[in-house]
Design an enzyme around this catalytic site. Structure first.
Site, PDB file in Angstrom:
ATOM      1  N   GLY A  36      -7.543   3.995   3.620  1.00 35.85           N
ATOM      2  CA  GLY A  36      -7.546   3.147   2.388  1.00 35.85           C
ATOM      3  C   GLY A  36      -8.762   3.099   1.551  1.00 35.85           C
ATOM      4  CB  ILE A  37     -12.123   5.074   2.273  1.00 34.38           C
ATOM      5  CG1 ILE A  37     -12.244   3.883   3.519  1.00 34.38           C
ATOM      6  CG2 ILE A  37     -13.288   5.383   1.450  1.00 34.38           C
ATOM      7  CD1 ILE A  37     -12.950   2.747   3.308  1.00 34.38           C
ATOM      8  NE  ARG A  39      -9.444  12.127  -5.571  1.00 32.49           N
ATOM      9  CZ  ARG A  39      -8.803  12.457  -6.453  1.00 32.49           C
ATOM     10  NH1 ARG A  39      -9.314  13.302  -7.526  1.00 32.49           N
ATOM     11  NH2 ARG A  39      -7.487  12.174  -6.868  1.00 32.49           N
ATOM     12  CG  ASP A  62      -1.827   7.414   0.645  1.00 34.00           C
ATOM     13  OD1 ASP A  62      -0.942   8.085   0.092  1.00 34.00           O
ATOM     14  OD2 ASP A  62      -3.081   7.243  -0.144  1.00 34.00           O
ATOM     15  CB  SER A 101      -3.694   7.161  -3.551  1.00 33.00           C
ATOM     16  OG  SER A 101      -3.530   8.750  -4.100  1.00 33.00           O
ATOM     17  NE  ARG A 102      -9.677   8.450  -8.648  1.00 35.82           N
ATOM     18  CZ  ARG A 102     -10.723   9.125  -8.402  1.00 35.82           C
ATOM     19  NH1 ARG A 102     -10.776  10.238  -9.503  1.00 35.82           N
ATOM     20  NH2 ARG A 102     -11.705   9.062  -7.442  1.00 35.82           N
ATOM     21  CG  ASN A 103      -3.121  12.499  -6.099  1.00 37.25           C
ATOM     22  OD1 ASN A 103      -2.802  13.471  -6.932  1.00 37.25           O
ATOM     23  ND2 ASN A 103      -4.191  12.600  -5.235  1.00 37.25           N
ATOM     24  CG  ASP A 158      -2.009   1.016   1.106  1.00 37.51           C
ATOM     25  OD1 ASP A 158      -2.145   1.571   0.048  1.00 37.51           O
ATOM     26  OD2 ASP A 158      -2.938   1.038   2.308  1.00 37.51           O
TER      27      ASP A 158
HETATM   28  C1  GL1 Z   1      -8.020   8.614  -2.170  1.00 35.18           C
HETATM   29  C2  GL1 Z   1      -8.511   9.447  -0.848  1.00 35.18           C
HETATM   30  C3  GL1 Z   1      -7.522   9.476   0.387  1.00 35.18           C
HETATM   31  C4  GL1 Z   1      -6.806   8.076   0.759  1.00 35.18           C
HETATM   32  C5  GL1 Z   1      -6.615   7.288  -0.341  1.00 35.18           C
HETATM   33  C6  GL1 Z   1      -6.098   5.806  -0.237  1.00 35.18           C
HETATM   34  O1  GL1 Z   1      -6.677   9.299  -2.458  1.00 35.18           O
HETATM   35  O2  GL1 Z   1      -8.855  10.686  -1.231  1.00 35.18           O
HETATM   36  O3  GL1 Z   1      -8.104  10.107   1.378  1.00 35.18           O
HETATM   37  O4  GL1 Z   1      -7.950   7.337   1.486  1.00 35.18           O
HETATM   38  O5  GL1 Z   1      -7.458   7.237  -1.576  1.00 35.18           O
HETATM   39  O6  GL1 Z   1      -4.774   5.828   0.499  1.00 35.18           O
HETATM   40  P1  GL1 Z   1      -6.752  10.238  -3.875  1.00 35.18           P
HETATM   41  O7  GL1 Z   1      -7.834  11.450  -3.483  1.00 35.18           O
HETATM   42  O8  GL1 Z   1      -5.213  10.635  -4.095  1.00 35.18           O
HETATM   43  O9  GL1 Z   1      -7.123   9.317  -4.902  1.00 35.18           O
END
Ligand code: GL1
Length: 144
Positions: free
Chosen positions: A44-45, A47, A9, A116-118, A7
């Site tokens: 882990g959830i 956006r 983050d 995360s898409r980042n 994982d």
């Molecule tokens: C999304 C959520 C974050 C986090 C990550 C998973 O990331 O926004 O708060 O829970 O998923 O670690 P992102 O916005 O970067 O796609």
């Protein structure tokens, strides 16, 4: 062992903290308070589900139309991206650099499964992108 799937983050680097600060800031803008204990439910959830969880917590489920939710998520991501601009290869959590070196030495493949898409941008910033044999794109999954 053939491969290790990580994982991102809060495992490879402490971007879980940046996500928390960005969600807290964004939630405040729509009048919802969140704290660190609530934040445990967001880990882990992705956006969309994070925003829905925050709206339910704030008693605002069903208040926003889809386009408004998209705008709230856009603002959260913009704020988050500002926070992670300072990330460098020095920001790996303790033990990660050593573990990666060991896995490489043992010819164990390394993959990333983050919601995360980042994630790819963060791996770039951390100087780790070339260490990964596979990075799962959460946007490409039906049931992430
Ligand atoms: C999304 C959520 C974050 C986090 C990550 C998973 O990331 O926004 O708060 O829970 O998923 O670690 P992102 O916005 O970067 O796609």
């Amino acid at each position: 062992m053939k491969a290790v799937i990580f994982d991102l983050d809060g495992v490879i680097t402490d971007t879980a903290e940046h996500h928390y600060l960005a969600w807290k800031h964004t939630a405040e803008q729509i009048g919802i308070e969140i704290d660190r204990s609530f934040n445990e439910r967001l880990k882990g959830i992705d956006r969309e589900r994070s925003l829905d969880t925050i709206l339910i917590h704030g008693g605002a489920a069903g208040t926003y139309r889809e386009a408004e939710k998209q705008e709230i998520m856009r603002r959260k991501n913009q704020y988050y991206q500002k926070l992670i601009q300072t990330l460098t290869p020095h920001d790996l959590l303790p033990g990660i650099a050593g573990l990666f070196a060991e896995l490489k030495k043992e010819n164990v493949s390394i993959a990333l499964a983050s919601s995360s898409r980042n994630a790819p941008a963060i791996l770039q910033r951390l100087g780790l992108i070339d260490e990964f044999h596979a990075v799962v794109d959460p946007a490409a999954l039906a049931h992430g």
